[in-house]
Structures are given as structure tokens and as C-alpha cells.
Design a protein around this motif. Sequence first.
Motif, PDB file in Angstrom:
ATOM      1  N   ASP A  55      35.099  55.699  21.236  1.00 46.83           N
ATOM      2  CA  ASP A  55      34.043  55.351  20.275  1.00 46.83           C
ATOM      3  C   ASP A  55      33.126  54.257  20.814  1.00 46.83           C
ATOM      4  O   ASP A  55      32.594  53.443  20.072  1.00 46.83           O
ATOM      5  CB  ASP A  55      34.678  54.902  18.954  1.00 46.83           C
ATOM      6  N   GLY A  56      32.953  54.252  22.123  1.00 43.18           N
ATOM      7  CA  GLY A  56      32.121  53.230  22.753  1.00 43.18           C
ATOM      8  C   GLY A  56      32.981  52.145  23.378  1.00 43.18           C
ATOM      9  O   GLY A  56      34.213  52.160  23.305  1.00 43.18           O
ATOM     10  N   TYR A  57      32.345  51.189  24.018  1.00 46.23           N
ATOM     11  CA  TYR A  57      33.076  50.087  24.652  1.00 46.23           C
ATOM     12  C   TYR A  57      33.443  49.042  23.600  1.00 46.23           C
ATOM     13  O   TYR A  57      32.596  48.316  23.092  1.00 46.23           O
ATOM     14  CB  TYR A  57      32.228  49.458  25.752  1.00 46.23           C
ATOM     15  N   LEU A  58      34.736  49.014  23.282  1.00 44.04           N
ATOM     16  CA  LEU A  58      35.253  48.062  22.305  1.00 44.04           C
ATOM     17  C   LEU A  58      36.174  47.035  22.960  1.00 44.04           C
ATOM     18  O   LEU A  58      36.733  46.176  22.293  1.00 44.04           O
ATOM     19  CB  LEU A  58      36.005  48.807  21.196  1.00 44.04           C
ATOM     20  N   HIS A  59      36.328  47.159  24.258  1.00 38.79           N
ATOM     21  CA  HIS A  59      37.168  46.208  25.002  1.00 38.79           C
ATOM     22  C   HIS A  59      36.706  46.161  26.445  1.00 38.79           C
ATOM     23  O   HIS A  59      36.332  47.192  27.022  1.00 38.79           O
ATOM     24  CB  HIS A  59      38.635  46.646  24.956  1.00 38.79           C
ATOM     25  N   THR A  60      36.680  44.984  26.997  1.00 36.99           N
ATOM     26  CA  THR A  60      36.501  44.836  28.438  1.00 36.99           C
ATOM     27  C   THR A  60      37.577  43.898  28.945  1.00 36.99           C
ATOM     28  O   THR A  60      37.970  42.954  28.267  1.00 36.99           O
ATOM     29  CB  THR A  60      35.101  44.298  28.800  1.00 36.99           C
ATOM     30  N   SER A  61      38.053  44.207  30.113  1.00 33.81           N
ATOM     31  CA  SER A  61      39.149  43.429  30.680  1.00 33.81           C
ATOM     32  C   SER A  61      38.680  42.042  31.090  1.00 33.81           C
ATOM     33  O   SER A  61      37.512  41.828  31.410  1.00 33.81           O
ATOM     34  CB  SER A  61      39.719  44.176  31.891  1.00 33.81           C
ATOM     35  N   GLY A  62      39.605  41.115  31.124  1.00 33.24           N
ATOM     36  CA  GLY A  62      39.316  39.788  31.648  1.00 33.24           C
ATOM     37  C   GLY A  62      39.499  39.706  33.152  1.00 33.24           C
ATOM     38  O   GLY A  62      39.454  38.623  33.723  1.00 33.24           O
ATOM     39  N   HIS A  63      39.697  40.873  33.788  1.00 31.76           N
ATOM     40  CA  HIS A  63      39.965  40.917  35.220  1.00 31.76           C
ATOM     41  C   HIS A  63      38.807  41.594  35.956  1.00 31.76           C
ATOM     42  O   HIS A  63      38.257  42.600  35.495  1.00 31.76           O
ATOM     43  CB  HIS A  63      41.267  41.675  35.500  1.00 31.76           C
ATOM     44  N   ALA A  64      38.477  41.051  37.107  1.00 33.43           N
ATOM     45  CA  ALA A  64      37.303  41.491  37.866  1.00 33.43           C
ATOM     46  C   ALA A  64      37.432  42.910  38.400  1.00 33.43           C
ATOM     47  O   ALA A  64      38.531  43.358  38.746  1.00 33.43           O
ATOM     48  CB  ALA A  64      37.067  40.524  39.029  1.00 33.43           C
ATOM     49  N   TYR A  65      36.279  43.604  38.474  1.00 35.27           N
ATOM     50  CA  TYR A  65      36.173  44.901  39.142  1.00 35.27           C
ATOM     51  C   TYR A  65      35.754  44.664  40.602  1.00 35.27           C
ATOM     52  O   TYR A  65      35.599  43.537  41.057  1.00 35.27           O
ATOM     53  CB  TYR A  65      35.146  45.775  38.446  1.00 35.27           C
ATOM     54  N   GLN A  66      35.533  45.754  41.331  1.00 36.88           N
ATOM     55  CA  GLN A  66      35.284  45.659  42.772  1.00 36.88           C
ATOM     56  C   GLN A  66      34.038  44.851  43.125  1.00 36.88           C
ATOM     57  O   GLN A  66      34.040  44.088  44.095  1.00 36.88           O
ATOM     58  CB  GLN A  66      35.202  47.060  43.382  1.00 36.88           C
ATOM     59  N   GLU A  67      32.962  44.997  42.360  1.00 33.51           N
ATOM     60  CA  GLU A  67      31.747  44.248  42.680  1.00 33.51           C
ATOM     61  C   GLU A  67      31.954  42.751  42.493  1.00 33.51           C
ATOM     62  O   GLU A  67      31.406  41.931  43.239  1.00 33.51           O
ATOM     63  CB  GLU A  67      30.574  44.735  41.816  1.00 33.51           C
ATOM     64  N   GLU A  68      32.744  42.392  41.507  1.00 35.35           N
ATOM     65  CA  GLU A  68      33.044  40.975  41.286  1.00 35.35           C
ATOM     66  C   GLU A  68      33.952  40.434  42.392  1.00 35.35           C
ATOM     67  O   GLU A  68      33.805  39.294  42.838  1.00 35.35           O
ATOM     68  CB  GLU A  68      33.693  40.805  39.912  1.00 35.35           C
ATOM     69  N   HIS A  69      34.883  41.279  42.854  1.00 30.08           N
ATOM     70  CA  HIS A  69      35.719  40.877  43.991  1.00 30.08           C
ATOM     71  C   HIS A  69      34.861  40.649  45.234  1.00 30.08           C
ATOM     72  O   HIS A  69      35.059  39.672  45.975  1.00 30.08           O
ATOM     73  CB  HIS A  69      36.753  41.970  44.286  1.00 30.08           C
ATOM     74  N   ARG A  70      33.933  41.557  45.447  1.00 32.36           N
ATOM     75  CA  ARG A  70      33.056  41.431  46.622  1.00 32.36           C
ATOM     76  C   ARG A  70      32.301  40.095  46.583  1.00 32.36           C
ATOM     77  O   ARG A  70      32.155  39.420  47.612  1.00 32.36           O
ATOM     78  CB  ARG A  70      32.073  42.605  46.662  1.00 32.36           C
ATOM     79  N   LYS A  71      31.859  39.699  45.385  1.00 33.87           N
ATOM     80  CA  LYS A  71      31.133  38.439  45.229  1.00 33.87           C
ATOM     81  C   LYS A  71      32.016  37.248  45.634  1.00 33.87           C
ATOM     82  O   LYS A  71      31.561  36.319  46.308  1.00 33.87           O
ATOM     83  CB  LYS A  71      30.682  38.284  43.775  1.00 33.87           C
ATOM     84  N   ILE A  72      33.277  37.274  45.235  1.00 33.21           N
ATOM     85  CA  ILE A  72      34.197  36.193  45.578  1.00 33.21           C
ATOM     86  C   ILE A  72      34.372  36.095  47.089  1.00 33.21           C
ATOM     87  O   ILE A  72      34.357  34.992  47.665  1.00 33.21           O
ATOM     88  CB  ILE A  72      35.566  36.408  44.892  1.00 33.21           C
ATOM     89  N   PHE A  73      34.534  37.240  47.753  1.00 34.59           N
ATOM     90  CA  PHE A  73      34.698  37.215  49.212  1.00 34.59           C
ATOM     91  C   PHE A  73      33.442  36.675  49.901  1.00 34.59           C
ATOM     92  O   PHE A  73      33.534  35.889  50.851  1.00 34.59           O
ATOM     93  CB  PHE A  73      35.001  38.618  49.740  1.00 34.59           C
ATOM     94  N   GLU A  74      32.292  37.090  49.418  1.00 34.96           N
ATOM     95  CA  GLU A  74      31.040  36.648  50.041  1.00 34.96           C
ATOM     96  C   GLU A  74      30.843  35.144  49.903  1.00 34.96           C
ATOM     97  O   GLU A  74      30.323  34.486  50.807  1.00 34.96           O
ATOM     98  CB  GLU A  74      29.853  37.392  49.421  1.00 34.96           C
ATOM     99  N   LEU A  75      31.280  34.578  48.771  1.00 38.59           N
ATOM    100  CA  LEU A  75      31.071  33.155  48.537  1.00 38.59           C
ATOM    101  C   LEU A  75      32.126  32.290  49.214  1.00 38.59           C
ATOM    102  O   LEU A  75      31.816  31.233  49.767  1.00 38.59           O
ATOM    103  CB  LEU A  75      31.051  32.870  47.026  1.00 38.59           C
ATOM    104  N   THR A  76      33.394  32.709  49.171  1.00 42.17           N
ATOM    105  CA  THR A  76      34.471  31.851  49.682  1.00 42.17           C
ATOM    106  C   THR A  76      34.742  32.061  51.169  1.00 42.17           C
ATOM    107  O   THR A  76      35.317  31.183  51.820  1.00 42.17           O
ATOM    108  CB  THR A  76      35.774  32.081  48.895  1.00 42.17           C
ATOM    109  N   LYS A  77      34.406  33.236  51.704  1.00 43.23           N
ATOM    110  CA  LYS A  77      34.536  33.519  53.152  1.00 43.23           C
ATOM    111  C   LYS A  77      35.921  33.170  53.705  1.00 43.23           C
ATOM    112  O   LYS A  77      36.061  32.402  54.675  1.00 43.23           O
ATOM    113  CB  LYS A  77      33.466  32.755  53.936  1.00 43.23           C
ATOM    114  N   PRO A  78      36.981  33.724  53.141  1.00 44.50           N
ATOM    115  CA  PRO A  78      38.324  33.369  53.620  1.00 44.50           C
ATOM    116  C   PRO A  78      38.630  33.979  54.989  1.00 44.50           C
ATOM    117  O   PRO A  78      38.165  35.068  55.315  1.00 44.50           O
ATOM    118  CB  PRO A  78      39.240  33.977  52.555  1.00 44.50           C
ATOM    119  N   THR A  79      39.427  33.276  55.778  1.00 46.18           N
ATOM    120  CA  THR A  79      39.907  33.832  57.042  1.00 46.18           C
ATOM    121  C   THR A  79      41.035  34.826  56.789  1.00 46.18           C
ATOM    122  O   THR A  79      41.104  35.876  57.439  1.00 46.18           O
ATOM    123  CB  THR A  79      40.418  32.707  57.956  1.00 46.18           C
TER     124      THR A  79
END
Length: 570
Positions: free
Chosen positions: A359-383
Amino acid sequence: MNKKGTRFFGLGGFQEIGKSTAVIEHDDQIFIVDAGIQFANGSLTGIKGIIPDYQYLIDNEERIQGLFLTHGHEDHMGGIAYLVQNCNIKRIVAPSVGISYIKFKLDERKIKTNIEWIEIDKNLVLTFGDMKVDFWSAQHSIPDAYGIRFTNRNGSMFFTGDFRIDYTPIGSYPDFTKLEQIGQEDLTVLFSDSTNAMRPYHSPSEKDILKAIREYMEQAPKKIIITAFASNMSRISAIIKIAQEMNKKVVAFGHSMVNGINIARQLGYIDVDDSIFIDKKHVSKYDDNELLILTTGSQGEALAGLAKMAEGKHPQISIKHNDLIIFSSSPIPGNRIKIELLINDLYKLGANIKENKIDGYLHTSGHAYQEEHRKIFELTKPTYFFPYHGEFRMSVVHGRTAEKAGVNPDNIVIASHGEVYEMLDRKIFKTNDKIVSNPIYIDGEIASAKNTKLINEREQLGENGFVYISLLIDKEKADIVGRTKIITRGTLYVKSSTDIISDIRRIVHGLVLFTIKNSNDWTSSKLKKYIQERVKSYFYKTKRRSPYVCISIQYLDDLKFVTIPKEVNA
């Protein structure tokens, strides 16, 4: 002189969702990151949850500098009450919401401690010898969520905790400036939440979720019932504000829902007039269209508020025709069937059900999807990258995202519990050490390694039933008195299985007589072992079952009065 590295390992949270517990050892100091619980699935009958084995921490408690909590969700802090009961935790560093939850749990269980509480804010920096600890303001489904960075001469480790990135949030933004700073300061290893690593693109915005919920609430002709994760404090707070704008009265049901709302009100995360809340005893004084009911039960839990309403057993709330029920949640793996059965029962009562995605989007997870993960890697640049808090398949996919974002594939490690790694000169090595990290099952309020045997027995009983065999032996004559009695439950139907019962009786009778007549060193325990082996072998060959076999042996010489159990059909 050899340089001393920084060791780290997971007691929980690797290759799984729940019981997040990581341990860092540096210069004879121990730092613990989170102490979570894992909720048991339906197959673990009677089990409340699972925590890691804390024995290593108990054995080394004098070295523990503190427990550092990323946020106040059960999968990250639900084990703390069990940990502090057995281990001297002198300091807990946590967000304000997390501290409130922990103190409530300790008070509820009457656990007395001398803990030093340190509240996290984004500018807090703590120093323990060569170890510096600082924090990142994250965005999650609960206010006051943080990532934690540990930095020393050997490098740095950053735990994101659970997070997501929402550019139109109902709360605050994540601190992108701090992430950039972490990246600029040469992050050695990143531990990041893998829960939604398999979901492509970007997670839906919480504002879109609330817009859909508001629309359904405004259309509702009668009472509104919303079930959601009680831990989703941000959404619960926003829904209550909508209710205030619509002049609704709010009443909460379910232990965790009531506690969560009370804590949020005390800390100011729910900022509405107190008059909006009503006592559950006064519900009958209001018309249905004046009410918003917030309840537990979004996962089909049998004892939760919504399940009692569906069964007509709730003391205050009855489901009527055209009541609106919104499931602002998604099924936890393993709960789909229970939820579908619950929804079916609610439909039978005439309720108008609204489900997420259907019935539509009634919930969104509090956990990141792939694009959000990509953002973390780009910013933190871990070895180096260690996927954390996700099942194995999620960890693998999260590793692929890291590789696409520039992390060397040789530096992506999917660790197992108890595997010990060492950080030295900003390089990570796997050691040969292994820490015991077996799951500990919580039965009622008792957490014990002995519960593992109990669980195995319950599973065996549930799948195969049991057979009870009763014998009376005359030691002097080396003979069996009367017939061997057999009682079964859940294994076979006796009336149509008389040949099997006869076979079992013959096997037991012959085995026992042969043993007591031909062996001089037989004992009750040996007899029971022989009988169990033969009876289990027979059942597997004939029925492909492995029932739990319980044996009672009595001796005529020891009894004045003998009562033999009556054979009972299963």
C-alpha cells in the motif's frame, strides 16, 4: 624491542545480524564496542534471545577501560544487563538515549552497579594512554546514534554503527564534515553496517514514509492503530506529532512501546502537550475516531498487543469494522508467516489493513543501501574494510561495493567470531589466536551455556517426539518383572503401530536379559545407554525419526510397593 600491535576481534556481529560485540586490545587495555542481543527465531522454543560468550571479558575484566555504545537499539545494547552482572564494567560511554535505556533495564532487573556514565556528544574526545577515542554523529532510526573511532600509534579503527543517509530527514543530518576529516587523517580500517548491503540504489526518505502515513490517517473514519518497531523512536515521535495536529488522543500498548515513548518524552524527543496522551484505562471514554493507538506486534509476536487485539483478548481494545491498521515495518527474516497469519485474522474482523510496499512506502529501514555505503567509502577512504553486522551474503556484497569504491580487494576481510586480528604500523594481520565466542541462549531471564543442551533437547522433542521406557528388574533372579512399559508422545500412534511397540519391547527385553545374565559389571547407566542406542537405531530404520528416549529402571529388591506407569497411546 618488538613493537606491540593492537589486537581486535568480534564476539558477535560478524556474519550475522544482532549481538553486535567487538573487542579492541591495546597496551594491556580492553575497549568494548556495543554489547547486543540477537532475537531468537521461532525454532528456538522458549528462548528470549542470544548473547555472546563473555568469558574472555570476565577473565580479563581488570583490563577493561569501558564499554562504548553506538546507539540504544537492542541488537547493540540488549546484552549489557547480562554483561554487567558477570563482569566488572566500570565505565559506559553512550548517547543519552542509550544511557536511559540501559539504566531502565538495570533498574527493572534490580541490578546494582558502580558504573561511571559518560554521555557522548559529537565533540567528545577521550584519551586512554596512547588510545584516543572520538565520535561521529550518525543518522539512524533512533536519535543519538554515533560512530566511534579509535586511534593510536598503530593506526585507526572506525565503527560506523548502524546508519543511513537521508537528505530530507525528520531529524539531523549525518556529520559529513567529520567523515571527510576521518578520510583525510588516513583511516586504517573501517567496520561498517552491512544489514542492507544487498539493496541497490538509495533508501527511501523518512519524510516520504510519513507523508504516506499521514494520508492514510486523515482518511480513517474510525480508530487508527499503528504498529511499528518500538525502537524506531524518530518515526514514533513524528507520528505522535501528526496525531496532535489531527486532535487525536494517543495511547500506547506493549512494554517496549510504552518504555520507548516514556524515555523519548523525558529526553525531549517527543515534544507535544501532555494532554495528548491518555491512560489505557480511559480508552472507553473516547469515540473511536478520536484515538491513535501505538502498539507492539509488527512481527506477529504471539504475546504482543496487536496479536491480543486480533484474538479478541485485549482488555481495552477491540477491532471493529473499518478500523485502520497500519504496519509501519518490514518483516524480520523468519517472521513473514506469522505476520501473514496475523493480518489474515485482522481482515476477518473487518479492519482496513495497510502494509508496507503493498500500500505504498510505509516503512524505511534505518540501515544504509548501496549508494549510501559508497558515500561512506568515498569520504573515509579506508585502507582495510571489515563488513560488520550483516549475514555472510550481505558481507560479500558489501565487500563488492567497497571494491568498486576503491578499496583493495586483498584488504577486504569477512571475519568470523573469535578470529583475532592485529593492527601494526597501519597494516592488518590475522593471528593464530582464537577466542571462544559460542552463543549463549537466554531462557527466561537466565543466560547460560548450559541452555545449549536444553535447546537441542527441545528441537529433538519438537521434530521427533519422545519414547519413555519403564523396566522393573529382579537383581537376585537376573530377570525382568512384568512387561516392559512403553509411553510415546509425538512419535507414533500406538493403536496403528502395535507391531512397532512389540518390536521395541522385544528389543529391550532381549537386550536387558542378555546383559544382566552375562555381564558381571553392568550398571543402570550402562543399561540405559545400550537401550537408547538400540531403540534410536530401530526408530531411524523404521520411521526415519530420532526421538528423545527416556528410560526408567527400578529394582524389585529396593521397592516395597511398585507402581508401574500405565501405557498411554500417543
